[in-house]
Design a protein around this motif. Sequence first.
Motif, PDB file in Angstrom:
ATOM      1  N   GLY A   1       0.743  -1.293  -0.034  1.00 62.88           N
ATOM      2  CA  GLY A   1      -0.041  -0.233   0.018  1.00 62.88           C
ATOM      3  C   GLY A   1       0.812   1.359   0.082  1.00 62.88           C
ATOM      4  N   THR A   2       0.801   1.936   1.093  1.00 59.59           N
ATOM      5  CA  THR A   2       2.081   2.987   1.356  1.00 59.59           C
ATOM      6  C   THR A   2       3.302   2.461   1.316  1.00 59.59           C
ATOM      7  OG1 THR A   2       0.220   4.394   2.373  1.00 59.59           O
ATOM      8  CG2 THR A   2       2.393   5.295   2.671  1.00 59.59           C
ATOM      9  N   VAL A   3       3.948   2.256   0.515  1.00 59.06           N
ATOM     10  CA  VAL A   3       5.295   1.529   0.654  1.00 59.06           C
ATOM     11  C   VAL A   3       6.379   2.523   0.825  1.00 59.06           C
ATOM     12  CG1 VAL A   3       6.857   0.055  -0.556  1.00 59.06           C
ATOM     13  CG2 VAL A   3       4.357  -0.229  -1.113  1.00 59.06           C
ATOM     14  N   GLY A   4       7.329   1.950   1.478  1.00 59.03           N
ATOM     15  CA  GLY A   4       8.640   2.964   1.728  1.00 59.03           C
ATOM     16  C   GLY A   4       8.812   3.703   3.007  1.00 59.03           C
ATOM     17  N   LYS A   5       7.835   3.749   3.837  1.00 60.83           N
ATOM     18  CA  LYS A   5       8.198   4.584   4.883  1.00 60.83           C
ATOM     19  C   LYS A   5       8.993   3.626   5.967  1.00 60.83           C
ATOM     20  CE  LYS A   5       5.572   8.120   3.822  1.00 60.83           C
ATOM     21  NZ  LYS A   5       6.046   9.524   3.918  1.00 60.83           N
ATOM     22  N   VAL A   6      10.105   4.241   6.674  1.00 66.42           N
ATOM     23  CA  VAL A   6      10.988   3.473   7.653  1.00 66.42           C
ATOM     24  C   VAL A   6      10.839   4.156   8.832  1.00 66.42           C
ATOM     25  CG1 VAL A   6      13.252   2.748   8.012  1.00 66.42           C
ATOM     26  CG2 VAL A   6      12.444   3.061   5.488  1.00 66.42           C
ATOM     27  N   ALA A   7      10.852   3.691   9.870  1.00 64.65           N
ATOM     28  CA  ALA A   7      11.082   4.059  11.274  1.00 64.65           C
ATOM     29  C   ALA A   7      12.007   3.178  12.006  1.00 64.65           C
ATOM     30  CB  ALA A   7       9.392   4.026  11.880  1.00 64.65           C
ATOM     31  N   ILE A   8      12.567   3.907  13.092  1.00 64.33           N
ATOM     32  CA  ILE A   8      13.451   2.984  14.060  1.00 64.33           C
ATOM     33  C   ILE A   8      12.609   2.933  15.254  1.00 64.33           C
ATOM     34  CG2 ILE A   8      15.789   3.325  15.062  1.00 64.33           C
ATOM     35  CD1 ILE A   8      16.520   5.349  13.033  1.00 64.33           C
ATOM     36  N   ALA A   9      12.963   1.660  15.759  1.00 69.79           N
ATOM     37  CA  ALA A   9      12.337   1.260  16.906  1.00 69.79           C
ATOM     38  C   ALA A   9      12.900   2.130  18.192  1.00 69.79           C
ATOM     39  CB  ALA A   9      11.891  -0.231  17.174  1.00 69.79           C
ATOM     40  N   PRO A  10      12.101   2.695  19.024  1.00 67.61           N
ATOM     41  CA  PRO A  10      12.810   3.317  20.282  1.00 67.61           C
ATOM     42  C   PRO A  10      12.980   2.420  21.170  1.00 67.61           C
ATOM     43  CG  PRO A  10      10.405   3.539  20.198  1.00 67.61           C
ATOM     44  CD  PRO A  10      10.763   2.837  18.859  1.00 67.61           C
ATOM     45  N   PRO A  11      14.018   2.791  21.984  1.00 70.32           N
ATOM     46  CA  PRO A  11      14.291   1.997  23.201  1.00 70.32           C
ATOM     47  C   PRO A  11      13.476   1.814  24.298  1.00 70.32           C
ATOM     48  CG  PRO A  11      15.344   4.321  23.360  1.00 70.32           C
ATOM     49  CD  PRO A  11      14.767   4.287  22.088  1.00 70.32           C
ATOM     50  N   ASN A  12      12.246   2.707  24.491  1.00 70.29           N
ATOM     51  CA  ASN A  12      11.115   2.312  25.398  1.00 70.29           C
ATOM     52  C   ASN A  12      10.137   1.645  24.960  1.00 70.29           C
ATOM     53  OD1 ASN A  12      10.689   4.584  23.700  1.00 70.29           O
ATOM     54  ND2 ASN A  12       9.976   5.829  25.459  1.00 70.29           N
ATOM     55  N   MET A  13      10.116   1.054  23.672  1.00 70.54           N
ATOM     56  CA  MET A  13       9.122   0.409  23.015  1.00 70.54           C
ATOM     57  C   MET A  13       8.378  -0.641  23.655  1.00 70.54           C
ATOM     58  SD  MET A  13      10.682  -1.543  20.070  1.00 70.54           S
ATOM     59  CE  MET A  13       9.018  -2.587  19.593  1.00 70.54           C
ATOM     60  N   GLU A  14       7.134  -0.960  23.478  1.00 69.06           N
ATOM     61  CA  GLU A  14       6.529  -2.093  24.021  1.00 69.06           C
ATOM     62  C   GLU A  14       7.193  -3.369  23.131  1.00 69.06           C
ATOM     63  OE1 GLU A  14       2.368  -1.711  25.257  1.00 69.06           O
ATOM     64  OE2 GLU A  14       2.145  -0.032  24.139  1.00 69.06           O
ATOM     65  N   ARG A  15       7.183  -4.625  24.210  1.00 72.19           N
ATOM     66  CA  ARG A  15       7.672  -5.477  23.346  1.00 72.19           C
ATOM     67  C   ARG A  15       6.506  -6.148  22.363  1.00 72.19           C
ATOM     68  NH1 ARG A  15      10.455 -10.865  26.599  1.00 72.19           N
ATOM     69  NH2 ARG A  15      11.390 -11.749  24.518  1.00 72.19           N
ATOM     70  N   GLY A  16       6.928  -6.752  21.015  1.00 73.53           N
ATOM     71  CA  GLY A  16       5.797  -6.949  20.383  1.00 73.53           C
ATOM     72  C   GLY A  16       6.441  -7.626  18.915  1.00 73.53           C
TER      73      GLY A  16
END
Length: 602
Positions: free
Chosen positions: A190-205
């Motif tokens: 769909g909306t291809v190509g968006k990139v994000a970096i997982a933060p250190p305080n993220m919930e496990r998943g």
Amino acid sequence: MSKDISKPEQLITEHIDIWTSAILAKSTSGRGSSKKYELYGITKLRELILELAVYGKLIPQDPTDEPAAVLLERIAVEKSQLVKDKKIKKQKALPSLEEAGVEQNTLPQGWTWAFMPQVIAHDDYAIKRGPFGSALKKAYFVNSGYKVYEQQHAINDDFSRGEYYIDETKFNELKAFEVKPYDLIISCSGTVGKVAIAPPNMERGVINQALLKIALNNNALINEYFKILFPAFFMRTDTLSDLKGTAQKNMVSVDTLRKEPFPYPPLAEQRRIVAKVDELMLLCDQLEQQTEASIDAHATLVEVLLSTLTDSADADELAQNWARIAEHFDSLFTTEQSIDALKQTVLQLAVMGKLVSQSSDDEPASVLLEKIAEEKEQLIQEKKIKPRKALPPIEDEERLFDLPLGWEWCRLDDICDGITSGSTPPRSSFIDDTGIPYLKVYNIRNQKIDFEYQPQFIEEGYHSSSLKRSQLCPGDVIMNIVGPPLGKIAIIPDTYPEWNCNQAIVMFRPFISNLNKFIYTYLVSGMFLDKIALIGTAGQDNISVTKSRSILLPTPPLAEQHRIVAKVDELMAICDQLKEKLKQSQETQVQLTDALVDRALG
């Protein structure tokens, strides 16, 4: 265009007029429309900065940097030892650069071509597509536990969003799809190509099927550089460039990323590139904010100045206000938005009696309305038309403005022979290319009938026998009564002797046929919408037929109506000429922008 553009700052500052002038109008309609323009030049500048970055043209190379090829060799030795120690599995052989169709000498000094398996973490699951629906059915979701990361997290770069969770048993089953702090997640359908970096305080998943996660070896490729690399390089490759905005079946695959070689800079240069890109994107942000502020200020100025015209108390004040605008006409009406605002003002002035002068020789509108009332009564007595239920008298609060001398307020029902909506015939009554043209709302485009767009015809026999109520004739005024957007108006042309329409359209047929153009002008102005009670169902605005009958019309003498319509046509033609010149200017600015980009990349 002759100046040196080898330095990125010069690229922006010395050509600022080109980047900020390339502005395109957006096609917007209905609710939810935001900006009515696209900052094409600044968008292209952002793309150019990223493209220069990933091909080593944004900053100079440093000969003291460890060459990228040396770093890859050292990493390969480390992985080989881990394989011998049975800590990781042996990876599949990579294609040669010759097989991949790239040449080493096309890159800057110190750079090399690399493949993603060479720079990912030493982990069998370092590149992984999310599990498909069979593994993540809604039945597995619980109120709390391990989070399911979705496409929205990559698109918005916000890991706090979302509400889907799975329990520990399901999480352990899907452990291979776990996303950890500092992993990259990529929107891959769909909306291809968006990139994000997982933060250190993220919930496990875990990730779902719309995401791909990558765990990089940050001693080889840093996350922030990959965020530049993916849209500027991978999304421009032959393999991935066609995926933007496509359906679910066209997705970024793990295999594609493994086999696609990419230009790979030394580690130290990656950090310098990221810093320079951040610096230049900040400049672009500032440029964008200044341009938007200028556009908004210009729109506000135009709105305020045009409102002085409609608010003018008399002809002298109107002349003074217009003189002020005319003095700066060329600098005021320079955008599609401002020209549309001018058009709207012309319409409002026209129907308020401020566009043309009144004449004491004109027969007052009251006499015209009396003649129509007498004709209407005669037709009822002769049983040529049926009497209609009387509408309530006009109240003071219904009147939108004060009328000039000789004008009168009336309801459209007072001067129209029929005000009815259309109907939908059975499919069996539709035929291919002959018969009676049948209109739907989409055939009203730019306040005209566009029957070349998805034309439909119904059988003449069914039209005559079963659709009498919705029969249309040339000269009838029609309006859509289901929106959004409301206010699509047209006059039925004489290209066919008879027409028909569906139930989303209402028809106005005045007793005196040449009243139709002023009725059309008033309805196109949209001023009546401020006083009409809309019925809202399922996200749609509706105007009932009864409300359509009740619409108030500021009625000028018939002779003045003709003068008004002629003046409106004249001024609208001028506005259209302005728009055409603007379009040509915009095309020139876009060509200049593209030429500057081509020169920078060349």
